[in-house]
Design a protein around this motif. Structure first.
Motif, PDB file in Angstrom:
ATOM      1  N   TYR A   1       0.877  -1.176   0.000  1.00 28.30           N
ATOM      2  CA  TYR A   1       0.000   0.000   0.000  1.00 28.30           C
ATOM      3  C   TYR A   1       0.907   1.216   0.000  1.00 28.30           C
ATOM      4  O   TYR A   1       1.684   1.383   0.943  1.00 28.30           O
ATOM      5  CB  TYR A   1      -0.871   0.047   1.257  1.00 28.30           C
ATOM      6  CG  TYR A   1      -2.009  -0.940   1.281  1.00 28.30           C
ATOM      7  CD1 TYR A   1      -3.084  -0.820   0.409  1.00 28.30           C
ATOM      8  CD2 TYR A   1      -2.024  -1.976   2.215  1.00 28.30           C
ATOM      9  CE1 TYR A   1      -4.147  -1.721   0.460  1.00 28.30           C
ATOM     10  CE2 TYR A   1      -3.076  -2.876   2.272  1.00 28.30           C
ATOM     11  CZ  TYR A   1      -4.135  -2.736   1.393  1.00 28.30           C
ATOM     12  OH  TYR A   1      -5.169  -3.620   1.443  1.00 28.30           O
TER      13      TYR A   1
ATOM     14  N   VAL B   1       3.089  -5.063   2.647  1.00 32.76           N
ATOM     15  CA  VAL B   1       2.377  -5.813   3.708  1.00 32.76           C
ATOM     16  C   VAL B   1       2.950  -7.227   3.749  1.00 32.76           C
ATOM     17  O   VAL B   1       3.303  -7.736   4.800  1.00 32.76           O
ATOM     18  CB  VAL B   1       0.857  -5.848   3.446  1.00 32.76           C
ATOM     19  CG1 VAL B   1       0.144  -6.631   4.543  1.00 32.76           C
ATOM     20  CG2 VAL B   1       0.293  -4.443   3.349  1.00 32.76           C
TER      21      VAL B   1
ATOM     22  N   PRO C   1       0.145 -12.426  13.998  1.00 34.70           N
ATOM     23  CA  PRO C   1      -0.209 -11.303  14.861  1.00 34.70           C
ATOM     24  C   PRO C   1      -1.063 -10.267  14.135  1.00 34.70           C
ATOM     25  O   PRO C   1      -1.088 -10.221  12.901  1.00 34.70           O
ATOM     26  CB  PRO C   1       1.143 -10.719  15.265  1.00 34.70           C
ATOM     27  CG  PRO C   1       2.154 -11.337  14.391  1.00 34.70           C
ATOM     28  CD  PRO C   1       1.581 -12.551  13.764  1.00 34.70           C
ATOM     29  N   SER C   2      -1.731  -9.452  14.912  1.00 35.16           N
ATOM     30  CA  SER C   2      -2.581  -8.420  14.348  1.00 35.16           C
ATOM     31  C   SER C   2      -1.770  -7.506  13.426  1.00 35.16           C
ATOM     32  O   SER C   2      -0.659  -7.118  13.763  1.00 35.16           O
ATOM     33  CB  SER C   2      -3.185  -7.603  15.500  1.00 35.16           C
ATOM     34  OG  SER C   2      -4.074  -6.684  14.988  1.00 35.16           O
ATOM     35  N   GLY C   3      -2.328  -7.232  12.260  1.00 35.00           N
ATOM     36  CA  GLY C   3      -1.673  -6.307  11.333  1.00 35.00           C
ATOM     37  C   GLY C   3      -0.646  -6.961  10.426  1.00 35.00           C
ATOM     38  O   GLY C   3      -0.002  -6.289   9.625  1.00 35.00           O
ATOM     39  N   CYS C   4      -0.488  -8.297  10.494  1.00 39.33           N
ATOM     40  CA  CYS C   4       0.560  -8.934   9.687  1.00 39.33           C
ATOM     41  C   CYS C   4       0.129  -9.142   8.235  1.00 39.33           C
ATOM     42  O   CYS C   4       0.948  -9.466   7.382  1.00 39.33           O
ATOM     43  CB  CYS C   4       1.019 -10.251  10.310  1.00 39.33           C
ATOM     44  SG  CYS C   4      -0.142 -11.588  10.104  1.00 39.33           S
ATOM     45  N   GLY C   5      -1.165  -8.984   7.947  1.00 38.98           N
ATOM     46  CA  GLY C   5      -1.598  -9.067   6.548  1.00 38.98           C
ATOM     47  C   GLY C   5      -2.544 -10.213   6.223  1.00 38.98           C
ATOM     48  O   GLY C   5      -2.784 -10.505   5.052  1.00 38.98           O
ATOM     49  N   LYS C   6      -3.136 -10.827   7.231  1.00 37.97           N
ATOM     50  CA  LYS C   6      -4.013 -11.983   6.993  1.00 37.97           C
ATOM     51  C   LYS C   6      -5.243 -11.587   6.178  1.00 37.97           C
ATOM     52  O   LYS C   6      -5.578 -12.216   5.181  1.00 37.97           O
ATOM     53  CB  LYS C   6      -4.450 -12.609   8.337  1.00 37.97           C
ATOM     54  CG  LYS C   6      -3.298 -13.022   9.220  1.00 37.97           C
ATOM     55  CD  LYS C   6      -3.760 -13.618  10.533  1.00 37.97           C
ATOM     56  CE  LYS C   6      -4.513 -12.672  11.428  1.00 37.97           C
ATOM     57  NZ  LYS C   6      -3.723 -11.531  11.941  1.00 37.97           N
ATOM     58  N   THR C   7      -5.912 -10.518   6.640  1.00 39.08           N
ATOM     59  CA  THR C   7      -7.114 -10.069   5.927  1.00 39.08           C
ATOM     60  C   THR C   7      -6.751  -9.610   4.519  1.00 39.08           C
ATOM     61  O   THR C   7      -7.451  -9.921   3.548  1.00 39.08           O
ATOM     62  CB  THR C   7      -7.803  -8.934   6.721  1.00 39.08           C
ATOM     63  OG1 THR C   7      -8.223  -9.470   7.972  1.00 39.08           O
ATOM     64  CG2 THR C   7      -8.995  -8.373   5.982  1.00 39.08           C
TER      65      THR C   7
ATOM     66  N   GLU D   1     -11.727 -14.797  10.601  1.00 44.47           N
ATOM     67  CA  GLU D   1     -12.079 -14.817  12.026  1.00 44.47           C
ATOM     68  C   GLU D   1     -13.586 -14.909  12.236  1.00 44.47           C
ATOM     69  O   GLU D   1     -14.195 -14.061  12.892  1.00 44.47           O
ATOM     70  CB  GLU D   1     -11.530 -13.561  12.711  1.00 44.47           C
ATOM     71  CG  GLU D   1     -10.043 -13.412  12.476  1.00 44.47           C
ATOM     72  CD  GLU D   1      -9.390 -12.504  13.492  1.00 44.47           C
ATOM     73  OE1 GLU D   1      -9.746 -12.611  14.670  1.00 44.47           O
ATOM     74  OE2 GLU D   1      -8.533 -11.710  13.104  1.00 44.47           O
TER      75      GLU D   1
ATOM     76  N   HIS E   1      -7.046 -15.829  15.305  1.00 41.58           N
ATOM     77  CA  HIS E   1      -6.013 -15.380  16.227  1.00 41.58           C
ATOM     78  C   HIS E   1      -5.703 -16.446  17.249  1.00 41.58           C
ATOM     79  O   HIS E   1      -4.750 -16.359  17.995  1.00 41.58           O
ATOM     80  CB  HIS E   1      -6.558 -14.193  17.045  1.00 41.58           C
ATOM     81  CG  HIS E   1      -6.214 -12.881  16.455  1.00 41.58           C
ATOM     82  ND1 HIS E   1      -7.145 -12.060  15.892  1.00 41.58           N
ATOM     83  CD2 HIS E   1      -5.034 -12.246  16.345  1.00 41.58           C
ATOM     84  CE1 HIS E   1      -6.555 -10.963  15.466  1.00 41.58           C
ATOM     85  NE2 HIS E   1      -5.275 -11.061  15.716  1.00 41.58           N
TER      86      HIS E   1
HETATM   87  N1  ATP Z   1      -6.581  -0.098   2.494  1.00 38.78           N
HETATM   88  C1  ATP Z   1      -5.409  -0.012   3.139  1.00 38.78           C
HETATM   89  N2  ATP Z   1      -4.557   1.000   2.918  1.00 38.78           N
HETATM   90  C2  ATP Z   1      -3.361   1.071   3.532  1.00 38.78           C
HETATM   91  N3  ATP Z   1      -2.910   0.148   4.419  1.00 38.78           N
HETATM   92  C3  ATP Z   1      -3.710  -0.883   4.677  1.00 38.78           C
HETATM   93  C4  ATP Z   1      -5.004  -1.033   4.074  1.00 38.78           C
HETATM   94  N4  ATP Z   1      -5.560  -2.174   4.537  1.00 38.78           N
HETATM   95  C5  ATP Z   1      -4.680  -2.707   5.404  1.00 38.78           C
HETATM   96  N5  ATP Z   1      -3.568  -1.937   5.493  1.00 38.78           N
HETATM   97  C6  ATP Z   1      -2.371  -2.245   6.317  1.00 38.78           C
HETATM   98  O1  ATP Z   1      -1.889  -3.518   5.963  1.00 38.78           O
HETATM   99  C7  ATP Z   1      -1.435  -4.205   7.115  1.00 38.78           C
HETATM  100  C8  ATP Z   1      -2.126  -5.560   7.206  1.00 38.78           C
HETATM  101  O2  ATP Z   1      -3.496  -5.371   7.522  1.00 38.78           O
HETATM  102  P1  ATP Z   1      -4.493  -6.599   7.664  1.00 38.78           P
HETATM  103  O3  ATP Z   1      -5.851  -6.043   7.904  1.00 38.78           O
HETATM  104  O4  ATP Z   1      -4.327  -7.488   6.485  1.00 38.78           O
HETATM  105  O5  ATP Z   1      -3.937  -7.307   8.949  1.00 38.78           O
HETATM  106  P2  ATP Z   1      -4.493  -8.597   9.736  1.00 38.78           P
HETATM  107  O6  ATP Z   1      -3.380  -9.576   9.793  1.00 38.78           O
HETATM  108  O7  ATP Z   1      -5.769  -9.049   9.131  1.00 38.78           O
HETATM  109  O8  ATP Z   1      -4.734  -7.991  11.186  1.00 38.78           O
HETATM  110  P3  ATP Z   1      -5.873  -8.377  12.280  1.00 38.78           P
HETATM  111  O9  ATP Z   1      -5.425  -9.651  12.892  1.00 38.78           O
HETATM  112  O10 ATP Z   1      -5.801  -7.231  13.240  1.00 38.78           O
HETATM  113  O11 ATP Z   1      -7.192  -8.465  11.576  1.00 38.78           O
HETATM  114  C9  ATP Z   1      -1.695  -3.300   8.299  1.00 38.78           C
HETATM  115  O12 ATP Z   1      -0.502  -2.651   8.630  1.00 38.78           O
HETATM  116  C10 ATP Z   1      -2.716  -2.329   7.778  1.00 38.78           C
HETATM  117  O13 ATP Z   1      -2.595  -1.090   8.437  1.00 38.78           O
END
Ligand code: ATP
Ligand code: MG
Length: 337
Positions: free
Chosen positions: A12, A17, A36-42, A160, A193
């Protein structure tokens, strides 16, 4: 292979990511994705579903390259954490909504028949005329599952799905969902998680951290033979050290005053509290030198706050399994950091 992800990278605005992710799943397989949260799973799921586009790399489903296909052209359905049902539509109308438009468009009678058939499978046919606010949280999740599966996706992605449910409901619905997916032969990639949930749901587990898959393997492999300290920290219940790992079944507790056996090493530790589980006493202890907590089964009686020794035989120190055979992630380069 039902799905093959090759060198998938997502950034991004120049911020990476994840990079060069590789993943393969066979038909009918359930894979847990943890990290972990924020690692990019979603973000990873969104790229596979087509709700977001990868920066580079390829995604194949049944050997068809879908990397640049639109979301509704992909044989993939993503199920979110919240069921997101339409409040003003009945359960049957919610489930059949996706059959009204697009490539799955079908006639009203067929929609009703398919809707009732899938509600029957998720054991909710009797509630088909109700509205979402008349269902429990677990029932709403089953409706969301029916709404996803009525589209006959080749791949189901679940982000999740149980995290909004309370713990007891969560554990009953997850085993129900696993049995259901297996019975129906659905291929599913499941984000959680929760370590226990990942092990219970997944035939294999992919551990994501720092933008790469640290390890992809069976629950037993990931638990007993972690590939790196990062995986051990997330998955094992043992002690994580630089270069070595001690699995919890090799740890014993003894009072601090005992004599030392020649083949045994010990860490100073403090008993924090004990719990009774499955008819045994487990002590939660804090290991000062490693700044880690660990849970150890013991037949001795220890008091809260007591100073103890946490012992292990030198021979039970395990090295990380860096040459893990089922690993598909790119790992060795970054792990050495
Ligand atoms: N549309 C976007 N624009 C910019 N950065 C983004 C966007 N979507 C996600 N990110 C960033 O990408 C990284 C991964 O986000 P993601 O939502 O995939 O994490 P996650 O592993 O699903 O976290 P969680 O367990 O908290 O759901 C994060 O640092 C987030 O801030
Ligand atoms: Mg997420």
């Amino acid at each position: 292979m039902l799905i093959k992800v090759e060198k998938l990278t997502k950034s991004y605005a120049g911020q990476t990511v994840f990079s060069d992710l590789n993943l393969e799943m066979t038909k009918g397989e359930i894979m847990s994705l943890v990290g972990p949260s924020g690692c990019g799973k979603t973000t990873f799921l969104r790229c596979i579903a087509g709700l977001s586009f990868s920066t580079s790399g390829s995604i194949y489903v049944n050997d068809v390259n879908i990397t640049n296909s639109k979301a509704d052209e992909r044989p993939v359905v993503l199920m979110f954490q919240q069921p997101l049902l339409f409040p003003h539509l009945t359960i049957l109308e919610n489930v059949t909504y996706g059959l009204k438009y697009g490539k799955n468009k079908s006639k009203k009678q067929e929609r009703i028949e398919r809707g009732l058939a899938i509600l029957e499978k998720v054991e909710l046919a009797a509630l088909s005329g109700r509205y979402p606010n008349q269902l429990s949280g677990g029932q709403q999740q089953r409706v969301a599952l029916a709404r996803a599966l009525i589209l006959n996706p080749d791949l189901l992605l679940l982000d999740e799905p149980f995290s909004s449910l309370d713990p007891s409901l969560r554990s009953s619905i997850r085993s129900w969902v696993r049995d259901f997916l297996k019975k129906e032969g659905v291929t599913a990639l499941f984000v959680t998680h929760d370590r226990e949930e990942a092990m219970m749901m997944g035939d294999r587990i992919a551990v994501m951290k720092e933008g790469i898959f640290q390890q992809i393997g069976s629950p037993k492999d990931v638990y007993q033979q972690p590939k790196s300290p990062q995986v051990a920290e997330m998955f094992s219940e043992g002690l994580v050290m630089e270069g070595f790992f001690l699995s919890p079944d090799h740890l014993t507790l003894r009072p601090k005053t005992s004599l030392k056996a020649a083949d045994t090493e010990a860490f100073d530790a403090t008993v924090e509290y004990k719990i009774l589980k499955y008819g045994h006493t487990f002590y939660h202890v804090y290991v000062h030198a490693l700044e880690q907590r660990v849970v150890v089964l013991s037949n001795h009686e220890f008091l809260d706050g007591e100073q103890v020794e946490l012992c292990y035989k030198r021979i039970s120190l395990q090295t990380y399994n860096k040459n893990h055979p089922v690993d598909e992630g790119k790992s060795s380069k970054k792990l050495s950091r």
